[in-house]
Design an enzyme around this catalytic site. Structure first.
Site, short mmCIF file in Angstrom:
data_model
loop_
_atom_site.label_atom_id
_atom_site.label_comp_id
_atom_site.label_asym_id
_atom_site.label_seq_id
_atom_site.Cartn_x
_atom_site.Cartn_y
_atom_site.Cartn_z
N HIS A 38 0.84 -1.20 0.00
CA HIS A 38 0.00 0.00 0.00
C HIS A 38 0.87 1.24 0.00
CE1 HIS A 38 -2.36 -3.30 1.62
NE2 HIS A 38 -3.45 -2.65 1.26
N HIS A 78 -1.94 -1.31 7.13
CA HIS A 78 -1.69 -1.60 5.71
C HIS A 78 -0.61 -0.69 5.16
CE1 HIS A 78 -4.85 1.46 5.85
NE2 HIS A 78 -4.37 1.91 4.70
N ASP A 165 -9.18 6.32 7.90
CA ASP A 165 -10.65 6.27 7.88
C ASP A 165 -11.14 4.88 8.26
OD1 ASP A 165 -11.08 8.98 6.66
OD2 ASP A 165 -9.95 8.06 5.03
N GLY A 166 -10.43 3.87 7.78
CA GLY A 166 -10.83 2.50 8.06
C GLY A 166 -10.84 2.21 9.56
N ILE A 197 -10.39 8.61 1.31
CA ILE A 197 -10.35 7.45 0.40
C ILE A 197 -10.21 6.17 1.19
CG2 ILE A 197 -8.89 6.29 -1.35
CD1 ILE A 197 -10.45 8.57 -2.57
N HIS A 269 -4.29 3.25 -3.18
CA HIS A 269 -4.38 2.58 -1.88
C HIS A 269 -3.54 1.30 -1.80
CE1 HIS A 269 -6.27 0.85 1.75
NE2 HIS A 269 -6.13 -0.27 1.08
N GLU A 418 -16.57 -5.24 25.03
CA GLU A 418 -15.73 -6.43 25.14
C GLU A 418 -14.51 -6.33 24.23
OE1 GLU A 418 -18.99 -6.48 24.41
OE2 GLU A 418 -19.92 -7.31 26.22
N HIS A 480 -26.96 -16.69 25.69
CA HIS A 480 -25.86 -16.51 26.63
C HIS A 480 -25.10 -17.81 26.92
CE1 HIS A 480 -27.69 -12.68 27.09
NE2 HIS A 480 -27.04 -12.34 28.19
N ARG A 527 -20.88 -20.60 36.34
CA ARG A 527 -21.77 -19.78 37.15
C ARG A 527 -22.24 -20.58 38.36
NH1 ARG A 527 -27.78 -19.20 37.22
NH2 ARG A 527 -28.14 -17.31 38.42
#
Ligand SMILES: Cc1ncc(C[n+]2csc(CCOP(=O)(O)OP(=O)(O)O)c2C)c(N)n1
Length: 675
Positions: A38, A78, A165-166, A197, A269, A418, A480, A527
């Site tokens: 890239h 990248h 941006d990604g 871009i 890119h 998470e 769950h 649990r």
């Protein structure tokens, strides 16, 4: 900006221009040589990176592991040639020009995306977009925590991030910026490569988010600069360092800067520019040097930048040397990731006590009990939960809450984040000096998966406290109730997945997880209450063997039952029933398949000899069990599995075990059918 503007830049800032061009040329040439990579992003962010590395970043290329260095994280992984070029130019000794020439080739440290551990200066593995910025939050938290603990003379540095941006479009970025904003991590500075871009084309094809407003709304300071004007960049960076909040700098840039055919287009890119276009760009840049050749004056200017921090580093070393001996030793211990000497004795004493008291507790509770003993002797732990503190049992009373007003607090309310939590844990672990652990329900490893995979790939010892580990959680129902998650965790290379059967195994699992240096651990915890199954004291950590004989056959051994966690109780009850019928039955507890796989053949054969029927019982899918049932001297005709074949259901746990046929009777019946 156009070629005309480049002419102005060249004229007004010739030294800067040449230094930035060195990055650009290396990026163009390496991507061209590899025919892969890239180039556009490094070409666009070269000016920002040059200002950062020559004027602001605190680092010393000759001492890349200096603990008080600023951290630089290329979240937009990248654009890896950007960081490889910077490391080469500033004089990181391993980043030779040969490595740059071998970009993306077998054995090269210049991997396609920056990989932690390949080369000093790459602080974390990036490439999966959004991870770097989320790791950076952990880096900044670690810095705050260690500064509070050891003082600003020992710890005082920034975390800088380049994100595209990604990165900002990925969901994890919101978790990260929300956490950082609340935590007021003022030494975290994100440089946004705002070039409009991405791969598919203009950002407006897929996003209209006002990023500045989003960051501001999450508690960040927001600045902006022209990402090609060195003075404007410098102004923004200076201002950012004065902030009392984390900072986003909106750097307006042009992808593929200076390329007549490709600037400002997605074509810049992810593909080489092509020889002819590179030749044109060289002309526009005023960079007549052949591929991979950096003129001596430019290289030497870069090397001066690489040595800029040497004085600060020497001063820091003197300050550390002047610390009282005990304090210095403690700083060195935690930065080396060494467990305290006291840990082993603490675990041993607690194990004795547990064997004596034989508590009937859920393993999540047992985990809390273990942490109550361990946290006071291991001040480098930072615990937390993604808003399930009372369920995960991750908080112990001594920790205090980590927050803007209390950097000495060691418990983090990560919020319902998470993925952000897992990535922040990786960042803390990578920073050094901290042993992070964090909890959620085992089922929601799905939500943390991207970062959990990177813990494993990078070899960082993050600890995932994953409670509610089966249908045994009961009434919350199949949304769950994990069934495939143990298989996923076990399928992930370089990860230890523990499913302890009682309080002793839970404590042993914690001891292993907290002394591991290069693998993450997943603790799958129940649990529901479980009986004590380890009723005899062993100084040795049996969980470290992965599997061991928990109960031996009394008569001729005809069956071996293998079980983990809450199903060990079921296996033991099945054994009692089978033994009563004269069927000699051994029970093997297998809290960690990966550690068992690591044992030598002799030990594995002792635990799993050829001959007897083998039945495994685990309230989850069968997939990971076949090696132990069919392999390792096993035979299909003599192997069975009692567990889950699909999703669970909402009901009390006991009913679910009955309905899904995970019972001692079912196990005994399976054995008899196979005999
Ligand atoms: C999680 C993830 N999804 C997808 C990709 C593939 N990918 C690599 S770069 C990229 C586009 C990134 O756009 P931007 O951040 O604007 O980078 P730029 O085009 O400015 O270099 C994508 C989709 C990835 N690396 N990680």
């Amino acid at each position: 900006m156009t070629a005309l503007d480049i002419a102005t830049l060249r004229a007004t800032h010739p030294d800067h221009w040449n230094m930035a061009c060195a990055i650009r040329a290396l990026a163009m040439d390496a991507v061209q040589a590899a025919n892969s990579g890239h180039p556009g992003m490094p070409m666009g962010m070269a000016d920002v990176a040059t200002v950062l590395f020559t004027r602001h970043l605190k680092f010393d290329a000759a001492a890349p592991h200096w603990p008080d260095r600023d951290r630089f994280i290329l979240s937009a992984g990248h654009g890896s040639m950007l960081i490889y070029a910077l490391l080469h130019l500033t004089g990181y000794k391993d980043m030779t020009i040969e490595q740059i020439r071998n970009f993306r080739q077998w054995g090269a440290i210049t991997a396609g995306h920056p990989e932690y551990g390949h080369v000093a200066g790459v602080e974390t593995t990036t490439g999966p977009l959004g991870q770097g910025i989320a790791n950076a939050v952990g880096f900044a938290m670690a810095e705050e925590a260690l500064r509070a603990r050891f003082g600003a003379k020992a710890v005082d540095h920034h975390t800088w991030v380049i994100a595209g941006d990604g990165c900002l479009m990925e969901g994890i970025s919101q978790e990260a910026i929300g956490l950082a904003g609340m935590q007021r991590l003022s030494k975290l500075i994100v440089l946004w490569d705002n070039n409009d871009i991405s791969i598919d084309g203009r950002i407006s094809l897929s996003d209209v988010t006002d990023q500045r407003a989003r960051f501001a709304a999450s508690g960040w300071a927001v600045l902006a600069c022209d990402g090609h004007d060195p003075e404007d960049i410098d102004r923004a960076l200076r201002e950012a360092k004065r902030s009392d909040r984390p900072v986003l700098i909106d750097c307006k840039t042009h992808i593929g800067f200076g390329s007549p055919a490709k600037q400002d287009s997605a074509a810049a890119h992810g593909a080489p520019l092509g020889e002819a276009e590179i030749a044109r760009v060289r002309e526009i840049y005023g960079w007549p040097h052949p591929a991979f050749v950096i003129p001596a004056d430019v290289k030497s200017a870069w090397e001066s930048a690489g040595a800029r921090g040497s004085e600060a580093r020497a001063e820091w070393e003197a300050r550390i040397a002047a610390l009282p001996t005990g304090r210095r030793a403690e700083f060195e211990r935690v930065t080396a990731g060494e467990a305290p000497k006291k840990l082993a004795a603490t675990v041993r004493a607690m194990k004795k006590d547990l064997v004596e008291k034989a508590p009937r507790v859920a393993t999540r509770k047992a985990s809390e009990m273990a942490l109550e003993a361990i946290n006071p002797v291991m001040p480098e732990t930072i615990g937390g939960s993604a808003d399930l503190t009372g369920s995960n049992n991750t908080r112990t009373p001594d920790l205090g809450i980590f927050g803007p007003e209390n950097r000495k607090g060691r418990y983090v309310h990560f919020g319902i984040r998470e993925h952000g939590m897992a990535a922040a844990m990786n960042g803390m672990a990578l920073h050094g000096g901290i042993r992070p652990y964090g909890g959620t329900f085992l089922c929601f490893t799905d939500y943390a998966r991207g970062a959990m995979r990177l813990s494993a790939l990078m070899g960082v010892p993050s600890i995932y406290v994953m409670t509610h580990d089966s249908i045994g959680l009961g009434e919350d129902g199949p949304t769950h109730q994990p069934v495939e998650h143990l298989a996923i965790c076990r399928a992930t290379p370089n990860t230890l997945t523990f499913r302890p059967a009682d309080a002793v195994e839970t404590l042993e699992a914690w001891e292993i997880a907290l002394t591991e240096k290069a693998r993450p651990s997943v603790l799958a915890l129940s649990r529901q209450n479980l009986p004590a199954v380890r009723t005899a004291f062993t100084a040795r950590n049996l969980t470290a063997q992965g599997a061991y004989v928990l109960a031996e056959a009394t008569g001729k051994r005809q069956a071996i039952l293998l079980a983990t966690g809450s199903e060990v109780e079921i296996a033991l009850a099945a054994r009692t029933a089978l033994e009563a019928e004269g069927i000699g039955t051994r029970v093997v507890s297998m809290p960690c398949m990966e550690l068992f796989a690591q044992q030598d053949e002799t030990y594995r054969r002792k635990v799993l000899p050829a001959g007897p029927v083998r039945v495994a019982v685990e309230a989850a899918v069968r997939q990971p069990w076949d090696r132990w049932l069919l392999g390792e001297r096993g035979r299909e005709a003599k192997a069975g599995f009692v567990g889950m074949e699909g999703f669970g259901a909402s009901a009390p746990a006991e009913r679910l075990y009955q309905e899904f046929g995970i019972t001692a009777e079912a196990v005994a019946a399976r054995v008899k059918a196979l005999l």
